[in-house]
Scaffold this motif. Structure first.
Motif, PDB file in Angstrom:
ATOM      1  N   SER A 189       0.814  -1.211   0.000  1.00 48.27           N
ATOM      2  CA  SER A 189       0.000   0.000   0.000  1.00 48.27           C
ATOM      3  C   SER A 189       0.852   1.267   0.000  1.00 48.27           C
ATOM      4  O   SER A 189       0.553   2.225  -0.726  1.00 48.27           O
ATOM      5  CB  SER A 189      -0.916   0.005   1.226  1.00 48.27           C
ATOM      6  OG  SER A 189      -1.592   1.234   1.366  1.00 48.27           O
ATOM      7  N   GLU A 190       1.929   1.285   0.799  1.00 53.53           N
ATOM      8  CA  GLU A 190       2.689   2.511   1.014  1.00 53.53           C
ATOM      9  C   GLU A 190       4.020   2.559   0.264  1.00 53.53           C
ATOM     10  O   GLU A 190       4.645   3.612   0.168  1.00 53.53           O
ATOM     11  CB  GLU A 190       2.929   2.691   2.515  1.00 53.53           C
ATOM     12  CG  GLU A 190       1.635   2.813   3.306  1.00 53.53           C
ATOM     13  CD  GLU A 190       1.858   2.934   4.803  1.00 53.53           C
ATOM     14  OE1 GLU A 190       2.798   3.635   5.202  1.00 53.53           O
ATOM     15  OE2 GLU A 190       1.100   2.319   5.572  1.00 53.53           O
ATOM     16  N   TRP A 191       4.437   1.402  -0.281  1.00 56.79           N
ATOM     17  CA  TRP A 191       5.725   1.330  -0.959  1.00 56.79           C
ATOM     18  C   TRP A 191       5.552   0.564  -2.276  1.00 56.79           C
ATOM     19  O   TRP A 191       6.245  -0.404  -2.558  1.00 56.79           O
ATOM     20  CB  TRP A 191       6.735   0.631  -0.064  1.00 56.79           C
ATOM     21  CG  TRP A 191       8.179   0.859  -0.386  1.00 56.79           C
ATOM     22  CD1 TRP A 191       8.733   1.153  -1.574  1.00 56.79           C
ATOM     23  CD2 TRP A 191       9.258   0.771   0.560  1.00 56.79           C
ATOM     24  NE1 TRP A 191      10.101   1.256  -1.452  1.00 56.79           N
ATOM     25  CE2 TRP A 191      10.448   1.037  -0.165  1.00 56.79           C
ATOM     26  CE3 TRP A 191       9.329   0.493   1.926  1.00 56.79           C
ATOM     27  CZ2 TRP A 191      11.704   1.021   0.455  1.00 56.79           C
ATOM     28  CZ3 TRP A 191      10.575   0.475   2.524  1.00 56.79           C
ATOM     29  CH2 TRP A 191      11.743   0.744   1.805  1.00 56.79           C
ATOM     30  N   PRO A 192       4.619   0.990  -3.121  1.00 62.05           N
ATOM     31  CA  PRO A 192       4.342   0.258  -4.357  1.00 62.05           C
ATOM     32  C   PRO A 192       5.402   0.514  -5.433  1.00 62.05           C
ATOM     33  O   PRO A 192       6.045   1.563  -5.447  1.00 62.05           O
ATOM     34  CB  PRO A 192       2.987   0.813  -4.793  1.00 62.05           C
ATOM     35  CG  PRO A 192       3.015   2.229  -4.291  1.00 62.05           C
ATOM     36  CD  PRO A 192       3.746   2.184  -2.976  1.00 62.05           C
ATOM     37  N   SER A 193       5.557  -0.438  -6.316  1.00 62.40           N
ATOM     38  CA  SER A 193       6.436  -0.262  -7.473  1.00 62.40           C
ATOM     39  C   SER A 193       5.594   0.102  -8.690  1.00 62.40           C
ATOM     40  O   SER A 193       4.590  -0.563  -8.977  1.00 62.40           O
ATOM     41  CB  SER A 193       7.214  -1.555  -7.758  1.00 62.40           C
ATOM     42  OG  SER A 193       7.905  -1.454  -8.989  1.00 62.40           O
ATOM     43  N   LEU A 194       6.007   1.132  -9.401  1.00 61.17           N
ATOM     44  CA  LEU A 194       5.313   1.548 -10.619  1.00 61.17           C
ATOM     45  C   LEU A 194       6.128   1.223 -11.870  1.00 61.17           C
ATOM     46  O   LEU A 194       5.769   1.618 -12.966  1.00 61.17           O
ATOM     47  CB  LEU A 194       5.036   3.055 -10.565  1.00 61.17           C
ATOM     48  CG  LEU A 194       3.984   3.480  -9.529  1.00 61.17           C
ATOM     49  CD1 LEU A 194       4.031   4.988  -9.325  1.00 61.17           C
ATOM     50  CD2 LEU A 194       2.591   3.037  -9.939  1.00 61.17           C
ATOM     51  N   ALA A 195       7.222   0.493 -11.678  1.00 64.56           N
ATOM     52  CA  ALA A 195       8.063   0.122 -12.815  1.00 64.56           C
ATOM     53  C   ALA A 195       7.374  -0.943 -13.658  1.00 64.56           C
ATOM     54  O   ALA A 195       6.534  -1.701 -13.172  1.00 64.56           O
ATOM     55  CB  ALA A 195       9.409  -0.400 -12.323  1.00 64.56           C
ATOM     56  N   CYS A 196       7.720  -0.964 -14.939  1.00 66.33           N
ATOM     57  CA  CYS A 196       7.193  -1.988 -15.844  1.00 66.33           C
ATOM     58  C   CYS A 196       8.199  -3.134 -15.977  1.00 66.33           C
ATOM     59  O   CYS A 196       9.406  -2.893 -15.964  1.00 66.33           O
ATOM     60  CB  CYS A 196       6.907  -1.385 -17.215  1.00 66.33           C
ATOM     61  SG  CYS A 196       5.599  -0.117 -17.183  1.00 66.33           S
ATOM     62  N   PRO A 197       7.728  -4.366 -16.108  1.00 63.12           N
ATOM     63  CA  PRO A 197       6.324  -4.794 -16.087  1.00 63.12           C
ATOM     64  C   PRO A 197       5.756  -4.787 -14.669  1.00 63.12           C
ATOM     65  O   PRO A 197       6.500  -4.606 -13.702  1.00 63.12           O
ATOM     66  CB  PRO A 197       6.418  -6.226 -16.637  1.00 63.12           C
ATOM     67  CG  PRO A 197       7.768  -6.703 -16.189  1.00 63.12           C
ATOM     68  CD  PRO A 197       8.659  -5.500 -16.300  1.00 63.12           C
ATOM     69  N   SER A 198       4.459  -4.983 -14.554  1.00 61.25           N
ATOM     70  CA  SER A 198       3.797  -5.012 -13.246  1.00 61.25           C
ATOM     71  C   SER A 198       4.430  -6.072 -12.351  1.00 61.25           C
ATOM     72  O   SER A 198       4.869  -7.119 -12.827  1.00 61.25           O
ATOM     73  CB  SER A 198       2.307  -5.306 -13.419  1.00 61.25           C
ATOM     74  OG  SER A 198       1.670  -4.279 -14.135  1.00 61.25           O
ATOM     75  N   SER A 199       4.469  -5.766 -11.053  1.00 66.13           N
ATOM     76  CA  SER A 199       5.069  -6.707 -10.112  1.00 66.13           C
ATOM     77  C   SER A 199       4.376  -6.592  -8.765  1.00 66.13           C
ATOM     78  O   SER A 199       3.505  -5.741  -8.563  1.00 66.13           O
ATOM     79  CB  SER A 199       6.559  -6.426  -9.955  1.00 66.13           C
ATOM     80  OG  SER A 199       6.757  -5.216  -9.242  1.00 66.13           O
TER      81      SER A 199
END
Length: 227
Positions: A96-106
């Protein structure tokens, strides 16, 4: 007695050498949070995590040990790699507070692993792996950046705001000056990207920054994009 002292001194030096070789000291942490709307509003775009679109809030980037001369340690202990099982009780909060927005989704574990391996291993004299991630989550709860900015009339709506007004709002609420990093949207506009705050070596208290990072500057007015 003289002979005895001569024998003891080398033994003491030998016993201390392993501690000197493997201990890592630093002067303070940078606690860095990023605005997801700015991360995604670039030519390379972004990918939402497997858990779905993150909430519209600043997300954690990391907690980075630094020296007062502006340099920093990194990748300090290859023998202590990231182990996701060590933070199983924190996983839901981190998603929730430390999401990754890099591609691909993870699911975020690659991102967290990078942060631990590069930065967290350099703080092991103070924090083990679980304590490192728990400390970062707790720091985020200490200063609610989005609420501070909204209360000052600085809203993520795509409008331009004075960078000084952003700094002043955070300084007024936290007592300490932040450093602002900007990036550029596809139209070339400077936008609010990351906010740096300095933290003492216990990872408990936000402090005045001994030195600010060397990085991309910002225009006098910057965009605060929606997300």
């Amino acid at each position: 007695m003289k002979t005895s002292r001569l024998i003891l001194i080398p033994l003491l030096v030998i016993q201390c050498l392993p501690v000197l070789c493997f201990s890592t000291d630093f002067d303070f942490f940078y606690f860095v949070q990023q605005w997801p709307g700015s991360y995604c509003d670039t030519k390379k775009s972004c990918c939402y995590p497997c858990t779905g679109k993150p909430r519209s809030d600043f997300g954690i980037h990391g907690l980075w040990p630094n020296y007062e001369d502006g340099s920093y340690p990194s990748n300090c202990d290859p023998q202590s790699p990231f182990d996701e099982s060590e933070i199983s009780d924190l996983t839901s909060r981190m998603q929730s507070e430390w999401p990754s927005l890099a591609c691909p989704s993870s699911n975020g574990s690659k991102f967290w692993g990078h942060e631990w391996n590069k930065h967290g291993t350099c703080s092991q004299s103070v924090l083990n792996q679980h304590d490192y991630f728990a400390a970062v989550l707790n720091l985020k709860n200490k200063v609610n950046l989005l609420q501070i900015l909204i209360s000052a009339g600085i809203i993520p709506n795509g409008q331009l705001y004075s960078i000084e007004s952003i700094k002043e709002a955070i300084r007024g609420a936290s007592g300490h000056s932040p450093w602002i990093e900007c990036n550029v949207d596809p139209c070339g506009n400077s936008q609010l990207y990351q906010i740096y705050q300095c933290v003492d070596t216990s990872a408990l208290t936000i402090i005045e920054c001994p030195v600010f990072p060397r990085g991309r500057g910002c225009d006098s007015k910057i965009e605060f994009p929606s997300f």
